[in-house]
Design a protein around this motif. Structure first.
Motif, PDB file in Angstrom:
ATOM      1  N   ASN A 238     -18.146 -16.893 -17.635  1.00 28.13           N
ATOM      2  CA  ASN A 238     -18.895 -17.724 -16.688  1.00 28.13           C
ATOM      3  C   ASN A 238     -19.544 -16.853 -15.618  1.00 28.13           C
ATOM      4  OD1 ASN A 238     -19.443 -20.509 -15.405  1.00 28.13           O
ATOM      5  ND2 ASN A 238     -18.433 -19.415 -13.732  1.00 28.13           N
ATOM      6  N   THR A 240     -22.163 -17.185 -11.906  1.00 27.41           N
ATOM      7  CA  THR A 240     -22.893 -18.038 -10.968  1.00 27.41           C
ATOM      8  C   THR A 240     -24.383 -17.671 -11.051  1.00 27.41           C
ATOM      9  OG1 THR A 240     -22.723 -16.484  -9.130  1.00 27.41           O
ATOM     10  CG2 THR A 240     -20.912 -18.056  -9.434  1.00 27.41           C
ATOM     11  N   LYS A 241     -25.228 -18.533 -10.534  1.00 26.41           N
ATOM     12  CA  LYS A 241     -26.659 -18.237 -10.531  1.00 26.41           C
ATOM     13  C   LYS A 241     -26.939 -16.958  -9.740  1.00 26.41           C
ATOM     14  CE  LYS A 241     -29.663 -21.450  -9.798  1.00 26.41           C
ATOM     15  NZ  LYS A 241     -30.370 -22.608  -9.187  1.00 26.41           N
ATOM     16  N   GLN A 242     -26.169 -16.736  -8.668  1.00 25.97           N
ATOM     17  CA  GLN A 242     -26.388 -15.537  -7.863  1.00 25.97           C
ATOM     18  C   GLN A 242     -25.992 -14.285  -8.634  1.00 25.97           C
ATOM     19  OE1 GLN A 242     -27.885 -15.281  -4.752  1.00 25.97           O
ATOM     20  NE2 GLN A 242     -27.867 -13.136  -5.415  1.00 25.97           N
ATOM     21  N   GLN A 243     -24.870 -14.337  -9.335  1.00 28.92           N
ATOM     22  CA  GLN A 243     -24.441 -13.194 -10.132  1.00 28.92           C
ATOM     23  C   GLN A 243     -25.466 -12.884 -11.225  1.00 28.92           C
ATOM     24  OE1 GLN A 243     -20.597 -14.666 -11.370  1.00 28.92           O
ATOM     25  NE2 GLN A 243     -19.485 -13.465  -9.807  1.00 28.92           N
ATOM     26  N   LEU A 330     -22.861 -21.484 -16.778  1.00 26.49           N
ATOM     27  CA  LEU A 330     -23.529 -21.132 -15.532  1.00 26.49           C
ATOM     28  C   LEU A 330     -23.047 -22.096 -14.449  1.00 26.49           C
ATOM     29  CD1 LEU A 330     -25.589 -19.047 -14.543  1.00 26.49           C
ATOM     30  CD2 LEU A 330     -27.389 -20.756 -14.940  1.00 26.49           C
ATOM     31  N   ASP A 331     -22.383 -21.527 -13.448  1.00 24.18           N
ATOM     32  CA  ASP A 331     -21.758 -22.356 -12.409  1.00 24.18           C
ATOM     33  C   ASP A 331     -20.796 -23.367 -13.019  1.00 24.18           C
ATOM     34  OD1 ASP A 331     -22.992 -21.121 -10.208  1.00 24.18           O
ATOM     35  OD2 ASP A 331     -24.778 -22.388 -10.415  1.00 24.18           O
ATOM     36  N   GLY A 332     -20.099 -22.933 -14.068  1.00 21.58           N
ATOM     37  CA  GLY A 332     -19.095 -23.764 -14.711  1.00 21.58           C
ATOM     38  C   GLY A 332     -19.627 -24.814 -15.662  1.00 21.58           C
TER      39      GLY A 332
END
Length: 391
Positions: A238, A240-243, A330-332
């Protein structure tokens, strides 16, 4: 004796007078008989109607006529016995173009044909009083020419799976049609539709304003998710959008920084002009900011390269993903059809088929294509290829 002769003379005179009187009366009867031939035929003297039709008002063979045929010559010419007016006379009463409108030619001026005595009109000329309107029913294929021709599609490689499935099914439905598809990227497909070198341009991104100004019209046909995939040995599941943004801009370069193994990242993406690339970069706000190690010209090529490259990461159309790679949430949220439809999965792209002008302005073949694409069968095919149907 003289008295006897006188008596005999008187007797003879009486006899001669009687004979003379009878002769005169016979002559008078003969004259009357000749006159009766005008009023009534000899065969029916003393009778108003012939014996074979006693009890009937008129002879069967001349129903509708008031007098027997042999007498009609007195009132009407023989050639039109039983006919009110001969055909050649009708032109005097009605214009030529009207003749036959009131009654068919075969029964003009004849009120009732002999073969249907007792019936008003024979079956063959029912409604003869008015013009007969013949309605021809159309069978399939007679309402217009059979659909045929060549339909040219060009554009997004991300739409390859969908376009090929639709093309194959459409050609089965219309055997005289050939559909060709060229994969030259979304930008190239839109340009081809505008220039006329292709009938339809496939795009996995929305049409830009400058393209609309040139006449491009986007027709949304399906929705697709953009899946983030890594090689199957990668333990990360998984991001995040930022990662994800940090990976593609080079801020993060090793998987260990995100809880994975100590493996350098190999960032892969699509070539410039790709609709999938543009959609991906737009969602993340990364237009012209990505740092790619490899730029590949099809979504299939990206997935194949990621599958065999340790530490690789890439984005592909969700509809083509198989078990050769691992797909990240993405973001879970996973890129399932339901999540893409509802918008809870953020990375998605439109599948658009571009025409120059509205669909209604296109030719018969192009309109038939869109009728099929938007039909239940067409949308089912979209769903079967892993896309999100719009209807």
């Amino acid at each position: 004796m003289q008295k006897e002769f006188t008596y005999l003379g008187r007797l003879l005179a009486v006899i001669c007078l009687a004979v003379l009187t009878d002769t005169c009366l016979g002559s008078f009867r003969n004259e009357n008989t000749g006159m009766q031939g005008v009023r009534e035929p000899a065969a029916v003297q003393g009778a108003r109607e012939p014996a074979e039709v006693q009890g009937a008002r008129e002879p069967a063979e001349v129903q509708g006529a008031r007098e027997p045929a042999e007498v009609q010559g007195v009132r009407e010419p023989a050639e039109v016995q039983g006919v009110r007016e001969p055909a050649e006379v009708q032109s005097a009463r009605e214009p030529a173009e009207v003749q036959g409108v009131r009654e068919p030619a075969e029964v003009q001026s004849v009120r009732e044909p002999a073969e249907v005595q007792g019936a008003r009109e024979p079956a063959a000329v029912q409604s003869a009083r008015e013009p007969i309107v013949i309605q021809v029913s159309q069978t399939p294929g007679e309402s217009g020419k059979e659909l045929s021709g060549i339909l040219q599609l060009a554009g997004s490689a991300s739409m390859e799976k969908l376009s090929d499935a639709w093309a194959e099914s459409f050609m089965e439905k219309y055997p005289n049609v050939r559909v060709t598809v060229e994969y030259i990227g979304s930008g190239g497909g839109i340009a081809a539709a505008v220039s006329g070198s292709a009938d339809i341009g496939n795009s996995s991104r929305s049409v830009k304003e400058e393209e609309k100004a040139e006449g491009a019209v986007e027709n949304l046909v399906a929705l697709d998710g953009i899946a983030i995939c890594v090689d199957s040995s990668n333990s990360v599941g998984n991001l995040t959008k930022q990662q994800l943004s940090d990976i593609y801009t080079g801020v993060v370069r090793n998987w260990s920084e995100l809880g994975g193994s100590d493996t350098p990242m190999v960032v892969m993406g699509r070539e410039a002009g790709s609709g999938t690339r543009l959609s991906f970069e737009e969602v993340l706000g990364l237009e012209n900011k990505c740092d790619y190690a490899n730029e590949l010209n099809s979504t299939g090529a990206v997935m194949a390269k990621v599958a065999v490259t340790p530490g690789a990461i890439g984005y592909v159309s969700a509809d083509i993903v198989d078990d050769s790679v691992s797909v990240l949430s993405l973001d879970g949220t996973a890129p399932t059809a339901e999540n893409i439809r509802e918008g809870t999965y953020p990375l998605r792209q439109p599948f658009v088929m571009v025409t120059k002008g509205d669909i209604e302005e296109q030719d018969e073949l192009i309109q038939a294509w869109f009728d099929y694409v938007y039909s239940e069968e067409g949308q089912n095919i979209a769903a079967q290829t892993g896309l999100v149907r719009i209807y």
